[in-house]
Write an enzyme that holds these catalytic residues in place. Structure first.
Site, mmCIF file in Angstrom:
data_model
loop_
_atom_site.group_PDB
_atom_site.id
_atom_site.type_symbol
_atom_site.label_atom_id
_atom_site.label_comp_id
_atom_site.label_asym_id
_atom_site.label_seq_id
_atom_site.Cartn_x
_atom_site.Cartn_y
_atom_site.Cartn_z
ATOM 1 N N ASP A 1 50.613 34.617 22.626
ATOM 2 C CA ASP A 1 50.422 35.889 21.927
ATOM 3 C C ASP A 1 49.727 35.585 20.605
ATOM 4 O O ASP A 1 49.470 34.424 20.262
ATOM 5 C CB ASP A 1 51.757 36.600 21.691
ATOM 6 N N TYR B 1 40.905 53.556 26.804
ATOM 7 C CA TYR B 1 42.010 52.834 27.447
ATOM 8 C C TYR B 1 41.958 53.012 28.967
ATOM 9 O O TYR B 1 42.084 52.050 29.726
ATOM 10 C CB TYR B 1 43.333 53.347 26.884
#
Length: 274
Positions: A60, A180
């Protein structure tokens, strides 16, 4: 055509012997990489990999709670390491995979869950806002798949699962997020494309399209207030928890799914049936 007496399976071509046994969902002895592992769906899947016997590289951005993810995996008896990288940076992702392989061994599993979301009406959306979501949610998945695929092709095969969204299939009522939706549709088609390119070299690629799921992403203002309404519109009567996505991911990574590639699995509580 199954010959119940002989215990064989005959298909087009030469029949072959097969021993029938329970499907194997375990991942013992394998090494996986999960992007977006610091929170939400990525964290739940990373924990599920560890609980299923895999060693896990948790990737991450810097600042994400990767230490918490590693601690959760170790608490269920798994092995895990944390690596920080921007999933849109090819050199950083390749270096992260190298670090994971040095610590845990050759990777053969990967889940790409890193992503962002925001909203703006299409007629007013700045190009920079469009580009950022496309960069992270689509290009970042390609960059990750490319590096993971290169490693798996070197290592003799593997399985990749990309986290898309039911927004790849529907336009969400009340959410102005053309960028998106377009990115997630691209993730589904990317998976199909990579699936055929790598199928004959032992790498399977699939995607999961979650429905509305309680994560930090769905706590953003334009969506948080609507979440309970979404639950009422879902046939199963609730929104998903991140753990609801982990089980399907383990299935697609496991030997139980070794004849599945190029598939997008909707995990939406039935939302898209009406």
């Amino acid at each position: 055509m199954q010959d119940a007496t002989a215990g064989t399976t005959a298909g087009p071509g030469t029949p072959h012997e097969r021993r029938w046994k329970a499907p194997n969902f375990r991942l013992d002895g394998r090494v996986g990489l999960v992007t977006g592992a610091g929170s939400g769906i990525g964290r739940a899947i990373a924990l599920a990999l560890g609980a299923s016997g895999a060693s896990v590289g948790c990737l991450d951005l810097a600042g994400a709670d990767l230490a918490g993810s590693v601690a959760d995996i170790e608490a269920v008896g798994g092995r895990a390491v944390a690596v920080t990288a921007d999933a849109t940076d090819p050199a950083a992702v390749a270096a992260a995979i190298g670090s994971v392989e040095q610590d845990l061994g050759p990777i053969s599993l990967a889940v790409n869950a890193a992503g962002i979301a925001n909203a703006a009406p299409a007629e007013n959306m700045p190009l920079s806002q469009w580009q950022k979501v496309i960069d992270v949610d689509l290009t970042g998945v390609f960059v990750s798949c490319q590096a993971e695929g290169q490693a798996m092709l070197r290592n003799g095969g593997g399985a990749i699962v990309n986290i898309a969204s039911m927004s790849a299939t529907i336009a969400n009522r009340g959410l102005t997020q053309a960028h998106y939706n377009a990115a997630k549709a691209g993730v589904v088609q990317l998976g199909r494309s990579l699936a055929w390119e790598w199928a004959d070299r032992g790498v399977r690629v699939n995607s999961i399209s979650p429905g509305y799921t309680y994560t930090p992403m769905t706590r953003r203002p334009e969506q948080a207030e609507a979440m309970e309404g979404y639950a009422g519109d879902t046939p199963l009567g609730r929104n998903a928890q991140p753990e609801d996505i982990a089980g399907p991911a383990i299935f697609l990574l496991s030997d139980a799914a070794d004849y599945i590639t190029g598939v997008d699995l909707l995990v939406d509580g039935g939302f898209t049936i009406w």
